[in-house]
Design a protein around this motif. Sequence first.
Motif, PDB file in Angstrom:
ATOM      1  N   MET A   1      -4.455  19.888  -5.750  1.00  0.00           N
ATOM      2  CA  MET A   1      -4.404  18.689  -4.909  1.00  0.00           C
ATOM      3  C   MET A   1      -3.550  17.663  -5.634  1.00  0.00           C
ATOM      4  O   MET A   1      -3.988  17.048  -6.609  1.00  0.00           O
ATOM      5  CB  MET A   1      -5.803  18.141  -4.635  1.00  0.00           C
ATOM      6  CG  MET A   1      -5.818  16.969  -3.665  1.00  0.00           C
ATOM      7  SD  MET A   1      -7.519  16.521  -3.231  1.00  0.00           S
ATOM      8  CE  MET A   1      -7.233  15.010  -2.346  1.00  0.00           C
ATOM      9  N   ARG A   2      -2.314  17.513  -5.159  1.00  0.00           N
ATOM     10  CA  ARG A   2      -1.369  16.604  -5.782  1.00  0.00           C
ATOM     11  C   ARG A   2      -0.723  15.738  -4.706  1.00  0.00           C
ATOM     12  O   ARG A   2      -0.495  16.183  -3.583  1.00  0.00           O
ATOM     13  CB  ARG A   2      -0.269  17.356  -6.536  1.00  0.00           C
ATOM     14  CG  ARG A   2      -0.771  18.282  -7.623  1.00  0.00           C
ATOM     15  CD  ARG A   2      -1.389  17.534  -8.798  1.00  0.00           C
ATOM     16  NE  ARG A   2      -1.753  18.445  -9.872  1.00  0.00           N
ATOM     17  CZ  ARG A   2      -2.938  19.025 -10.007  1.00  0.00           C
ATOM     18  NH1 ARG A   2      -3.886  18.802  -9.116  1.00  0.00           N
ATOM     19  NH2 ARG A   2      -3.191  19.812 -11.037  1.00  0.00           N
ATOM     20  N   THR A   3      -0.424  14.496  -5.100  1.00  0.00           N
ATOM     21  CA  THR A   3       0.128  13.539  -4.149  1.00  0.00           C
ATOM     22  C   THR A   3       1.240  12.718  -4.802  1.00  0.00           C
ATOM     23  O   THR A   3       1.395  12.713  -6.024  1.00  0.00           O
ATOM     24  CB  THR A   3      -0.959  12.569  -3.645  1.00  0.00           C
ATOM     25  OG1 THR A   3      -1.381  11.730  -4.712  1.00  0.00           O
ATOM     26  CG2 THR A   3      -2.144  13.318  -3.060  1.00  0.00           C
ATOM     27  N   HIS A   4       1.964  12.014  -3.968  1.00  0.00           N
ATOM     28  CA  HIS A   4       2.926  11.025  -4.460  1.00  0.00           C
ATOM     29  C   HIS A   4       2.776   9.750  -3.622  1.00  0.00           C
ATOM     30  O   HIS A   4       3.245   9.654  -2.500  1.00  0.00           O
ATOM     31  CB  HIS A   4       4.367  11.566  -4.483  1.00  0.00           C
ATOM     32  CG  HIS A   4       4.868  12.099  -3.191  1.00  0.00           C
ATOM     33  ND1 HIS A   4       5.679  11.372  -2.356  1.00  0.00           N
ATOM     34  CD2 HIS A   4       4.688  13.284  -2.590  1.00  0.00           C
ATOM     35  CE1 HIS A   4       5.985  12.089  -1.295  1.00  0.00           C
ATOM     36  NE2 HIS A   4       5.382  13.260  -1.410  1.00  0.00           N
ATOM     37  N   PRO A   5       2.062   8.765  -4.186  1.00  0.00           N
ATOM     38  CA  PRO A   5       1.827   7.517  -3.470  1.00  0.00           C
ATOM     39  C   PRO A   5       3.028   6.587  -3.528  1.00  0.00           C
ATOM     40  O   PRO A   5       3.819   6.613  -4.475  1.00  0.00           O
ATOM     41  CB  PRO A   5       0.644   6.914  -4.224  1.00  0.00           C
ATOM     42  CG  PRO A   5       0.815   7.417  -5.620  1.00  0.00           C
ATOM     43  CD  PRO A   5       1.371   8.804  -5.481  1.00  0.00           C
ATOM     44  N   ARG A   6       3.147   5.758  -2.487  1.00  0.00           N
ATOM     45  CA  ARG A   6       4.121   4.667  -2.457  1.00  0.00           C
ATOM     46  C   ARG A   6       3.359   3.391  -2.134  1.00  0.00           C
ATOM     47  O   ARG A   6       2.484   3.382  -1.263  1.00  0.00           O
ATOM     48  CB  ARG A   6       5.197   4.931  -1.411  1.00  0.00           C
ATOM     49  CG  ARG A   6       6.059   6.123  -1.790  1.00  0.00           C
ATOM     50  CD  ARG A   6       7.121   6.393  -0.790  1.00  0.00           C
ATOM     51  NE  ARG A   6       8.027   5.238  -0.717  1.00  0.00           N
ATOM     52  CZ  ARG A   6       9.021   5.148   0.151  1.00  0.00           C
ATOM     53  NH1 ARG A   6       9.227   6.100   1.024  1.00  0.00           N
ATOM     54  NH2 ARG A   6       9.809   4.087   0.156  1.00  0.00           N
ATOM     55  N   PHE A   7       3.702   2.343  -2.828  1.00  0.00           N
ATOM     56  CA  PHE A   7       3.023   1.059  -2.688  1.00  0.00           C
ATOM     57  C   PHE A   7       3.992   0.028  -2.123  1.00  0.00           C
ATOM     58  O   PHE A   7       5.189   0.079  -2.380  1.00  0.00           O
ATOM     59  CB  PHE A   7       2.532   0.564  -4.052  1.00  0.00           C
ATOM     60  CG  PHE A   7       1.633   1.530  -4.758  1.00  0.00           C
ATOM     61  CD1 PHE A   7       0.269   1.539  -4.516  1.00  0.00           C
ATOM     62  CD2 PHE A   7       2.150   2.445  -5.663  1.00  0.00           C
ATOM     63  CE1 PHE A   7      -0.564   2.434  -5.174  1.00  0.00           C
ATOM     64  CE2 PHE A   7       1.327   3.340  -6.333  1.00  0.00           C
ATOM     65  CZ  PHE A   7      -0.026   3.338  -6.074  1.00  0.00           C
ATOM     66  N   GLU A   8       3.430  -0.937  -1.367  1.00  0.00           N
ATOM     67  CA  GLU A   8       4.238  -2.043  -0.895  1.00  0.00           C
ATOM     68  C   GLU A   8       3.406  -3.315  -0.859  1.00  0.00           C
ATOM     69  O   GLU A   8       2.287  -3.331  -0.335  1.00  0.00           O
ATOM     70  CB  GLU A   8       4.801  -1.767   0.504  1.00  0.00           C
ATOM     71  CG  GLU A   8       5.770  -2.837   0.956  1.00  0.00           C
ATOM     72  CD  GLU A   8       6.457  -2.508   2.263  1.00  0.00           C
ATOM     73  OE1 GLU A   8       7.028  -3.449   2.861  1.00  0.00           O
ATOM     74  OE2 GLU A   8       6.431  -1.339   2.677  1.00  0.00           O
ATOM     75  N   THR A   9       3.975  -4.365  -1.442  1.00  0.00           N
ATOM     76  CA  THR A   9       3.361  -5.675  -1.412  1.00  0.00           C
ATOM     77  C   THR A   9       4.447  -6.724  -1.504  1.00  0.00           C
ATOM     78  O   THR A   9       5.530  -6.456  -2.035  1.00  0.00           O
ATOM     79  CB  THR A   9       2.341  -5.858  -2.560  1.00  0.00           C
ATOM     80  OG1 THR A   9       1.707  -7.134  -2.421  1.00  0.00           O
ATOM     81  CG2 THR A   9       3.005  -5.763  -3.924  1.00  0.00           C
ATOM     82  N   GLY A  10       4.158  -7.908  -0.999  1.00  0.00           N
ATOM     83  CA  GLY A  10       5.093  -9.022  -1.103  1.00  0.00           C
ATOM     84  C   GLY A  10       4.736  -9.982  -2.219  1.00  0.00           C
ATOM     85  O   GLY A  10       5.472 -10.935  -2.472  1.00  0.00           O
ATOM     86  N   ASP A  11       3.633  -9.750  -2.896  1.00  0.00           N
ATOM     87  CA  ASP A  11       3.188 -10.656  -3.949  1.00  0.00           C
ATOM     88  C   ASP A  11       3.962 -10.388  -5.239  1.00  0.00           C
ATOM     89  O   ASP A  11       3.998  -9.249  -5.715  1.00  0.00           O
ATOM     90  CB  ASP A  11       1.686 -10.481  -4.187  1.00  0.00           C
ATOM     91  CG  ASP A  11       1.123 -11.586  -5.043  1.00  0.00           C
ATOM     92  OD1 ASP A  11       1.430 -11.596  -6.256  1.00  0.00           O
ATOM     93  OD2 ASP A  11       0.382 -12.430  -4.524  1.00  0.00           O
ATOM     94  N   PRO A  12       4.570 -11.418  -5.830  1.00  0.00           N
ATOM     95  CA  PRO A  12       5.378 -11.210  -7.033  1.00  0.00           C
ATOM     96  C   PRO A  12       4.601 -10.653  -8.232  1.00  0.00           C
ATOM     97  O   PRO A  12       5.181 -10.000  -9.096  1.00  0.00           O
ATOM     98  CB  PRO A  12       5.946 -12.592  -7.354  1.00  0.00           C
ATOM     99  CG  PRO A  12       5.283 -13.555  -6.453  1.00  0.00           C
ATOM    100  CD  PRO A  12       4.597 -12.798  -5.361  1.00  0.00           C
ATOM    101  N   ARG A  13       3.281 -10.855  -8.266  1.00  0.00           N
ATOM    102  CA  ARG A  13       2.496 -10.332  -9.394  1.00  0.00           C
ATOM    103  C   ARG A  13       2.438  -8.808  -9.405  1.00  0.00           C
ATOM    104  O   ARG A  13       2.245  -8.197 -10.455  1.00  0.00           O
ATOM    105  CB  ARG A  13       1.076 -10.902  -9.356  1.00  0.00           C
ATOM    106  CG  ARG A  13       1.014 -12.391  -9.632  1.00  0.00           C
ATOM    107  CD  ARG A  13      -0.367 -12.925  -9.398  1.00  0.00           C
ATOM    108  NE  ARG A  13      -0.614 -12.949  -7.947  1.00  0.00           N
ATOM    109  CZ  ARG A  13      -1.767 -13.311  -7.397  1.00  0.00           C
ATOM    110  NH1 ARG A  13      -2.788 -13.647  -8.164  1.00  0.00           N
ATOM    111  NH2 ARG A  13      -1.902 -13.320  -6.088  1.00  0.00           N
ATOM    112  N   TYR A  14       2.598  -8.182  -8.236  1.00  0.00           N
ATOM    113  CA  TYR A  14       2.527  -6.720  -8.137  1.00  0.00           C
ATOM    114  C   TYR A  14       3.817  -6.121  -7.592  1.00  0.00           C
ATOM    115  O   TYR A  14       3.854  -4.957  -7.223  1.00  0.00           O
ATOM    116  CB  TYR A  14       1.345  -6.317  -7.254  1.00  0.00           C
ATOM    117  CG  TYR A  14       0.024  -6.637  -7.887  1.00  0.00           C
ATOM    118  CD1 TYR A  14      -0.596  -5.737  -8.744  1.00  0.00           C
ATOM    119  CD2 TYR A  14      -0.600  -7.857  -7.658  1.00  0.00           C
ATOM    120  CE1 TYR A  14      -1.802  -6.034  -9.352  1.00  0.00           C
ATOM    121  CE2 TYR A  14      -1.816  -8.167  -8.259  1.00  0.00           C
ATOM    122  CZ  TYR A  14      -2.403  -7.259  -9.099  1.00  0.00           C
ATOM    123  OH  TYR A  14      -3.602  -7.554  -9.707  1.00  0.00           O
TER     124      TYR A  14
END
Length: 152
Positions: free
Chosen positions: A112-125
Amino acid sequence: MNTPALRHLADLNVELGTPVEIGDGHRGRRRIIPIVGGRVTGERLSGEILNLGADWQTIFADGTAELDTRYAMRTHDGVLIDIRNFGFRHGPEPVLAALARGETVDPSQYYMRTHPRFETGDPRYEWLNRTICIGTGARLANAVRVTFFEVL
């Protein structure tokens, strides 16, 4: 060229609702599994998983599950982050059958393997928007445990 290394990003305990079986499609059996909450714990990323998403799975004829999850988290300091996590789960037929019955199975018995993608508009992250990660997971009766690693 340098060989990539991995750095632990976070452990996720993703709580699941009752699966909705859609039926057979042209690529395989389709189901939607609601994501109803959970926790994210890590040194650089921690918080709660919101009751705001699902895993849109396709199960192929050989038993392989194509995972296509879309959900959101709120960090410990109040930032919303969109997570889209794609991957595969497969293994020997008896192991997959035990998972389907909701039994606890040692995750070393299946892939069980994955490749996550993240999105945020906050400059801290904002760094998450451009970070490649991989995940390894375990399916439980009513939850999924996933560990994300940054590829360095």
